[in-house]
Motif scaffolding. Structure first.
Motif, PDB file in Angstrom:
ATOM      1  N   SER A 167      -1.917   5.728  -4.266  1.00  0.00           N
ATOM      2  CA  SER A 167      -2.693   6.703  -3.742  1.00  0.00           C
ATOM      3  C   SER A 167      -1.772   7.562  -3.615  1.00  0.00           C
ATOM      4  O   SER A 167      -0.621   7.939  -2.918  1.00  0.00           O
ATOM      5  N   ASN A 175      -9.240  12.260   2.789  1.00  0.00           N
ATOM      6  CA  ASN A 175      -8.993  10.834   1.543  1.00  0.00           C
ATOM      7  C   ASN A 175      -9.394  10.915  -0.076  1.00  0.00           C
ATOM      8  O   ASN A 175      -9.764  12.510  -0.068  1.00  0.00           O
ATOM      9  N   TRP A 179      -6.074   1.271   3.254  1.00  0.00           N
ATOM     10  CA  TRP A 179      -6.177   0.134   2.448  1.00  0.00           C
ATOM     11  C   TRP A 179      -5.088  -1.291   3.132  1.00  0.00           C
ATOM     12  O   TRP A 179      -6.242  -2.028   3.651  1.00  0.00           O
ATOM     13  N   CYS A 220       1.239  -0.725   0.032  1.00  0.00           N
ATOM     14  CA  CYS A 220       0.473  -0.161   0.470  1.00  0.00           C
ATOM     15  C   CYS A 220       1.129   1.294   0.324  1.00  0.00           C
ATOM     16  O   CYS A 220       1.315   1.313   0.589  1.00  0.00           O
ATOM     17  N   ASP A 237      -5.900   4.986  -6.991  1.00  0.00           N
ATOM     18  CA  ASP A 237      -6.540   6.696  -6.713  1.00  0.00           C
ATOM     19  C   ASP A 237      -5.730   7.172  -7.266  1.00  0.00           C
ATOM     20  O   ASP A 237      -4.646   8.386  -6.437  1.00  0.00           O
ATOM     21  N   THR A 268      -2.193  -0.928  -3.481  1.00  0.00           N
ATOM     22  CA  THR A 268      -2.717   0.225  -3.687  1.00  0.00           C
ATOM     23  C   THR A 268      -1.574   1.230  -3.835  1.00  0.00           C
ATOM     24  O   THR A 268      -0.770   1.065  -3.042  1.00  0.00           O
ATOM     25  N   THR A 288     -10.792   6.229  -3.046  1.00  0.00           N
ATOM     26  CA  THR A 288     -11.087   5.017  -1.822  1.00  0.00           C
ATOM     27  C   THR A 288     -11.502   5.741  -1.334  1.00  0.00           C
ATOM     28  O   THR A 288     -12.246   3.964  -0.480  1.00  0.00           O
ATOM     29  N   ASP A 339      -5.599   7.087   2.891  1.00  0.00           N
ATOM     30  CA  ASP A 339      -6.285   6.063   1.723  1.00  0.00           C
ATOM     31  C   ASP A 339      -4.805   4.886   2.061  1.00  0.00           C
ATOM     32  O   ASP A 339      -5.470   3.434   2.094  1.00  0.00           O
TER      33      ASP A 339
END
Length: 277
Positions: free
Chosen positions: A76, A222, A30, A7, A132, A74, A226, A26
């Motif tokens: 972000s 955020n 996650w 992440c 994201d 993930t 997400t 985020d």
């Protein structure tokens, strides 16, 4: 059959004037959700998430996985484009994720590089990429984001990190204001393989005027995607598929506040797979 995740969340982009506020949250969110689902999770936050560190962490995650393992990555942070140098992009642009040291090193993490990392997997390893971030058509430098703004796009124009000599030029030989990026697909779709069962879940469509938003929701920052993806996930019944999850997310997005359309990219079989199994 192991389940592992990486992440990544980056708020701080030194030298670009384009810091974000919700990406570390985020990544933390996650990580908590995936840990609760039995995943072994590693995280890279802000200054930890250099390009070299991101490539190493992805490479280690994928390289050590065995047949039957499920991997989730993930990201972000900002997305960007850069001029394609190997001629494999029809539009002349490589999509890319922005690491912490984007402006310092002058290098983004391109879809080509991610695709190469994905190809190192052993047979039977499944990869889910959740992004994201967003990719627009803007080239010229964007104004510094307002510190107290409730939302901002997660897109890094090339002018905020590449020197002028490397930026796309118009017919007059001057730096172009915009470029036409691909339309109708999703960021980093080329990195994933339908044949190998990969899935990409992204916060918005690709191309001009499609953004994933860094948002303040109920007083907390955020990614809008997400926030609502995790909210929808909590409502999923046992055995729900990725297609079910995506459908649930689209009940929240696009909205009047966040006009973004989340995308699910993958083969029919992968889309019908059970979430995170």
């Amino acid at each position: 059959m192991a389940r592992k995740a990486l992440c990544i969340g980056i708020n701080n982009y030194p030298g670009t004037g384009m810091d974000l506020q919700g990406c570390v949250n985020d990544a933390t969110d996650w990580a908590a959700e995936l840990t609760a689902r039995g995943f072994q999770v590693a995280s890279l936050l802000d200054e930890q998430a250099t390009k070299a560190a991101m490539m190493k962490a992805m490479g280690d995650l994928i390289g050590k996985a065995s047949k039957g393992d499920t991997l989730v990555i993930t990201f972000s942070g900002h997305g960007t484009y850069q001029p394609d140098t190997d001629g494999d992009e029809v539009d002349g642009l490589d999509e890319a994720l922005c690491p912490y040291d984007l402006q310092i090193q002058g290098e983004a993490l391109t879809d080509d590089e991610i695709h190469t990392l994905f190809l190192t997997r052993k047979s039977g390893v499944r990869i889910v990429l959740i992004s994201d971030s967003c990719h627009s058509g803007t080239v010229t430098r964007a104004a510094k984001a307002e510190k107290d703004a409730d939302s901002r796009p997660r897109f890094m124009p090339m002018g905020n990190w590449l020197p002028d000599k490397l930026l796309p030029k118009n017919r007059a030989g001057k730096v172009a204001a915009t470029m036409t990026g691909p339309v109708g697909t999703s960021p980093l779709a080329a990195a994933c393989s339908n044949a190998l069962g990969d899935l990409l879940l992204s916060g918005c469509k690709e191309g001009p005027n499609n953004f994933s938003y860094d948002a303040r929701i109920k007083g907390r920052f955020n990614g809008a995607f997400t926030h609502y993806a995790l909210k929808a996930l909590k409502s999923m019944k046992p055995g729900a598929t990725y297609a079910d999850w995506h459908k649930a997310i689209t009940k929240y997005l696009p909205s009047a506040s966040y006009p973004q359309s989340p995308q699910l990219v993958g083969s029919t079989g992968a889309r019908k797979g059970k979430i995170f199994e």
